[in-house]
Design a protein around this motif. Structure first.
Motif, mmCIF file in Angstrom:
data_model
loop_
_atom_site.group_PDB
_atom_site.id
_atom_site.type_symbol
_atom_site.label_atom_id
_atom_site.label_comp_id
_atom_site.label_asym_id
_atom_site.label_seq_id
_atom_site.Cartn_x
_atom_site.Cartn_y
_atom_site.Cartn_z
ATOM 1 N N PHE A 115 0.812 -1.212 0.000
ATOM 2 C CA PHE A 115 0.000 0.000 0.000
ATOM 3 C C PHE A 115 0.850 1.268 0.000
ATOM 4 N N GLN A 202 -1.628 6.865 7.041
ATOM 5 C CA GLN A 202 -2.664 7.217 6.071
ATOM 6 C C GLN A 202 -2.911 8.718 6.039
ATOM 7 N N ILE A 209 -3.993 4.918 -0.162
ATOM 8 C CA ILE A 209 -4.832 3.838 -0.669
ATOM 9 C C ILE A 209 -6.255 4.076 -0.187
#
Length: 409
Positions: A115, A202, A209
């Protein structure tokens, strides 16, 4: 780690190990546990009692009826059969849980590394995320194994427990070590740290992703902690003490009356000793093996070598880190040219085929390539490492670029 079979054994043990594939070490480990020594002592007493009863003729006066003794031996056999079956089932479940944990750790790490390829963060941020991830995963696996070995307690690494190896634990920040040291549950603390690391990655763009796809990594982490708690029932919940007491009582009665019956039916003192000794030894050693497998994760159980599994996990994690820096697999230039020619050919001539080869063929090809490129590969690897260091230093924290911009290892 020192192999006791190599240190304490004679040259004959070395020969047996080479011929039988480690059977000498297995025999050494079978004779070492305390339950084997206890069984041997009880069997010797039973054999001596058989000789005395046969010589003095007292066996006929105290011997029970043959039918009664047969029923008693049948009951003893059933109890030991249940005990042994239960122990073997616990051992099989322990092995399954450990291998499942290793598979989950590798799957989680591989997903996170994959990812992080299509990322909006700098190469240095991506590399820092990967380095912290493999350290947390390695430490969490080690704490899981240590907790299982100590009977479910995760309040630190005891001096008598396993000394599992971890990847670069000393490279983490000091506040991270303080948080782990102060936590009452080391496994739960590492689990929470790993989840926070993924969430922060993230938000910073390291894991660019879609959230539904990223959810797979959280599901795998949840599966790992669930599998760990399922394995804890094998180390936290032993066989009930009442059943253990009944089993020991039946074994003591068998050790007392078996010499009497053997002295009655044996033709001489040597036969009475042999039958009493081996009959008692087999019953007691079977119960001792079942007791040792009550917690298959324990180090003195000598069944599952969790330290070897931890070492294998660390090797696989290191390999994942190296592979994540390389480019995606592609076809060779010759095959690309063939595909272009086939694409330009008329439809009637297009017959795409894939050659079928065995793994032995690939192994021979890889071996020839290794021999041909052993010397230049070392220099090329060093140059790539220097180039990577120069690129990371030049870009810094404010440079743009994706994870695919990293040089291949």
């Amino acid at each position: 780690r020192v192999d006791p079979a190599r240190v304490c054994g004679a040259p004959c043990l070395e020969m047996l190990e080479g011929c039988c594939g480690g059977m000498s070490k297995t025999l050494y480990d079978m004779l070492l546990p305390r339950f084997c020594m206890l069984s041997l002592g009880v069997a010797l007493l039973s054999g001596v009692a058989g000789i005395i009863l046969h010589t003095t003729g007292l066996a006929a006066a105290v011997a029970p009826d043959g039918t009664v003794f047969t029923c008693f031996l049948t009951l003893t056999s059933l109890v030991l059969a249940f005990r042994t079956t239960n122990a073997l089932n616990r051992y099989a479940e322990a092995a399954r849980y450990l291998h499942r944990l290793n598979a989950i750790w590798l799957d989680t790490t591989g997903l996170l590394f994959a990812f992080s390829r299509n990322t909006t963060a700098t190469p240095s941020q991506v590399e820092a995320f990967k380095q912290v991830t493999i350290r947390l995963v390695s430490m969490m696996s080690a704490f899981c194994l240590e907790s299982l070995q100590k009977g479910g307690s995760s309040e630190g690494v005891g001096p008598k427990g396993f000394r599992f190896e971890v990847l670069g634990a000393g490279d983490l920040a000091e506040e991270t070590h303080h948080a782990i040291a102060r936590s009452s549950g080391k496994v739960e603390c590492m689990y929470q740290m790993l989840q926070m690391l993924v969430v922060d990655a993230q938000s910073s763009g390291v894991l660019a992703i879609a959230p539904p796809i990223l959810q797979r990594s959280f599901q795998q982490m949840s599966e790992a902690i669930i599998t760990f708690y399922e394995a804890k029932k094998l180390s936290n919940v032993p066989l009930p003490c009442a059943y253990k007491a009944i089993t020991w009582g039946i074994l003591c009665i068998a050790a007392a009356y078996l010499p009497v019956m053997m002295a009655v039916f044996a033709q001489n003192s040597a036969a009475a000793f042999t039958l009493s000794f081996f009959g008692t030894f087999i019953l007691w050693v079977m119960n001792g093996v079942a007791d040792a497998l009550d917690n298959p994760f324990r180090k003195d159980a000598r069944t599952i070598d969790a330290a070897v599994m931890q070492h294998g996990l660390n090797e696989n994690l290191s390999q994942l880190l190296v592979m994540s820096r390389r480019a995606s697999p592609t076809m060779s230039k010759e095959h690309k040219a063939t595909l272009q020619a086939t694409k330009a050919a008329p439809t009637s001539l297009m017959q795409p085929t894939i050659a079928r080869q065995s793994l032995a063929t690939l192994a021979r090809v890889w071996k020839r390539e290794d021999k041909a490129s052993d010397a230049p590969r070392v220099d090329a690897g060093a140059e790539r490492a220097k180039a990577c260091s120069r690129q990371l230093a030049a870009e810094g924290e404010t440079a743009g670029g994706g994870g695919e911009g990293l040089p291949s290892d």
